[in-house]
Design an enzyme around this catalytic site. Structure first.
Site, PDB file in Angstrom:
ATOM      1  N   VAL A  57      66.099  -3.504  11.850  1.00  0.00           N
ATOM      2  CA  VAL A  57      64.941  -2.613  11.716  1.00  0.00           C
ATOM      3  C   VAL A  57      65.212  -1.214  12.249  1.00  0.00           C
ATOM      4  O   VAL A  57      64.440  -0.291  11.991  1.00  0.00           O
ATOM      5  CB  VAL A  57      63.690  -3.201  12.391  1.00  0.00           C
ATOM      6  CG1 VAL A  57      63.250  -4.493  11.709  1.00  0.00           C
ATOM      7  CG2 VAL A  57      63.914  -3.425  13.887  1.00  0.00           C
ATOM      8  N   SER A 135      51.922  -5.747  23.763  1.00  0.00           N
ATOM      9  CA  SER A 135      52.138  -6.424  25.034  1.00  0.00           C
ATOM     10  C   SER A 135      51.235  -5.788  26.076  1.00  0.00           C
ATOM     11  O   SER A 135      50.851  -4.616  25.945  1.00  0.00           O
ATOM     12  CB  SER A 135      53.608  -6.281  25.458  1.00  0.00           C
ATOM     13  OG  SER A 135      53.795  -6.682  26.795  1.00  0.00           O
ATOM     14  N   TYR A 148      61.932  -1.692  27.913  1.00  0.00           N
ATOM     15  CA  TYR A 148      60.945  -2.357  27.063  1.00  0.00           C
ATOM     16  C   TYR A 148      59.559  -1.741  27.235  1.00  0.00           C
ATOM     17  O   TYR A 148      58.855  -1.481  26.248  1.00  0.00           O
ATOM     18  CB  TYR A 148      60.906  -3.842  27.403  1.00  0.00           C
ATOM     19  CG  TYR A 148      59.922  -4.654  26.599  1.00  0.00           C
ATOM     20  CD1 TYR A 148      60.227  -5.057  25.307  1.00  0.00           C
ATOM     21  CD2 TYR A 148      58.697  -5.025  27.137  1.00  0.00           C
ATOM     22  CE1 TYR A 148      59.329  -5.815  24.566  1.00  0.00           C
ATOM     23  CE2 TYR A 148      57.794  -5.780  26.405  1.00  0.00           C
ATOM     24  CZ  TYR A 148      58.114  -6.169  25.123  1.00  0.00           C
ATOM     25  OH  TYR A 148      57.230  -6.913  24.386  1.00  0.00           O
ATOM     26  N   LYS A 152      57.299  -0.027  24.301  1.00  0.00           N
ATOM     27  CA  LYS A 152      55.972  -0.532  23.934  1.00  0.00           C
ATOM     28  C   LYS A 152      54.882   0.508  24.202  1.00  0.00           C
ATOM     29  O   LYS A 152      53.896   0.575  23.465  1.00  0.00           O
ATOM     30  CB  LYS A 152      55.672  -1.826  24.691  1.00  0.00           C
ATOM     31  CG  LYS A 152      56.404  -3.044  24.151  1.00  0.00           C
ATOM     32  CD  LYS A 152      56.007  -3.354  22.715  1.00  0.00           C
ATOM     33  CE  LYS A 152      56.649  -4.632  22.221  1.00  0.00           C
ATOM     34  NZ  LYS A 152      56.289  -4.942  20.815  1.00  0.00           N
TER      35      LYS A 152
END
Length: 344
Positions: A57, A135, A148, A152
């Site tokens: 992706v 998340s 991460y 996000k």
């Protein structure tokens, strides 16, 4: 017709299976061909039509070509679910710029690439839904997961901007985001790891099927801007909203221990899947579940509450109204009694 990215394992795999179980045609996008092959079989066994499409992706052109092929073989796109991600567990001081860049390319830009591929097909038809797998860490950063959390957070900002634009254009294309809790997925055994021990999800832990059901529900109810799944997600987001400094100190004390097991990672676990699929070799399919199934909740009251928040709000208002009426009656009774005892 549904496209799910990150469909070879974890949440993406559970979501693809859930869409297939209701008879949808599902295009499965992921890097690992072994996991894609097994996931494709599961979707078909569940009753859906499946098309595996190996793709990274982080490659925008490849994602767009996968979308084009999905439409050629399965029909017009209705739902696009962005669930693909990769990351590194590490203190910021021990991570490399390349690791941060790759995490952003997959987790954030992969979401952007998928969304843009979906919009190119949905906007001319003025219909369709994009679902972002988010998340609690899209709002709240935690130690050892800076790469991460940053990615996000970026997805969250991207989602909000896009939603405003679609509302401005009065488009019938929708976007929604599902904020997920700690999940029992294989990621903790395959992400790149600079920690002294094997990482784990912060408890309470939920089964990936809880996330899958939420993503399917969100796809069917995209007018909601976002869904909060899991009591821990609600507590984290509310805590960050009202007492972020206190939460900083709490996570500084607890965030290292609660995110690691007692096991020492192997060399393969330290290397992780940041640059190559975890199932690159035959026989390395990881499925949807991780190593924490013994403590994972397969159901929960809070996800149900998130799906039916309007009904619960009405019930709560009714209960509050009843309590208020009862309270007023009690006060009136006490005042009458006081007047009878003390007429003056």
């Amino acid at each position: 017709m549904v496209v799910v990215t990150g469909a070879s394992a974890g949440v993406g795999r559970a979501a693809a299976r859930a869409f297939g179980a209701r008879g949808d045609a599902v295009a499965l996008l992921a890097r690992g061909e072994e996991g894609l092959e097994r996931a494709t079989a599961e979707v078909r066994d569940a009753g859906g039509e499946a098309l595996p499409l190996p793709v990274d992706v982080a490659d925008a052109a490849a994602v767009d070509e996968a979308a084009a092929r999905a439409e050629r073989e399965l029909g017009p796109l209705d739902v696009w679910v962005n669930a693909a991600f990769s990351t590194v567990f590490s203190p910021v001081s021990e991570a490399t710029p390349e690791e941060f860049r790759r995490t952003a390319e997959v987790t954030y830009l992969g979401t952007v690439h998928g969304t843009m591929a979906a919009l190119r097909r949905m906007l001319p038809r003025d219909r369709g839904t994009v679902v972002q797998a988010g998340s609690a860490l899209a709002y709240r950063g935690v130690p050892l997961q800076a790469a991460y959390c940053a990615a996000k957070h970026a997805v969250q900002g991207f989602h909000e901007s896009l939603r405003c634009e679609l509302l401005h254009e009065r488009s019938r294309v929708r976007t929604t985001m599902v904020q997920l809790p700690g999940l029992d997925t294989p990621q903790f055994g395959w992400v790149r790891n600079h920690l002294p021990r094997v990482p784990r999800p912060v408890p309470p832990v939920y089964a990936p099927e809880v996330a899958a059901r939420a993503l399917v529900f969100a796809a069917d109810h995209p007018r909601r801007r976002e869904f909060w799944i899991g009591g821990s997600t609600v507590a984290t987001l509310l805590g960050d909203r009202f007492a972020p400094g206190l939460l900083d100190r709490y996570l500084a004390r607890t965030g290292y221990g609660t995110q690691q097991t007692d096991a020492v990672p192997s060399p393969a676990q330290r290397e992780g899947n940041l640059w190559r699929p975890a199932d690159a070799e035959p026989g390395q399919d990881h499925g949807a579940h991780g190593a924490f199934g013994g403590e994972a909740h397969r159901h929960g009251a809070q996800p149900l509450a998130s799906r039916h928040h309007a009904l619960l709000a009405v019930a709560a208002c009714g209960a509050a109204g009843g309590a208020a009426v009862g309270g007023r009656a009690l006060v009136r009774g006490l005042l009458r009694r006081r007047a009878a005892v003390h007429p003056g």
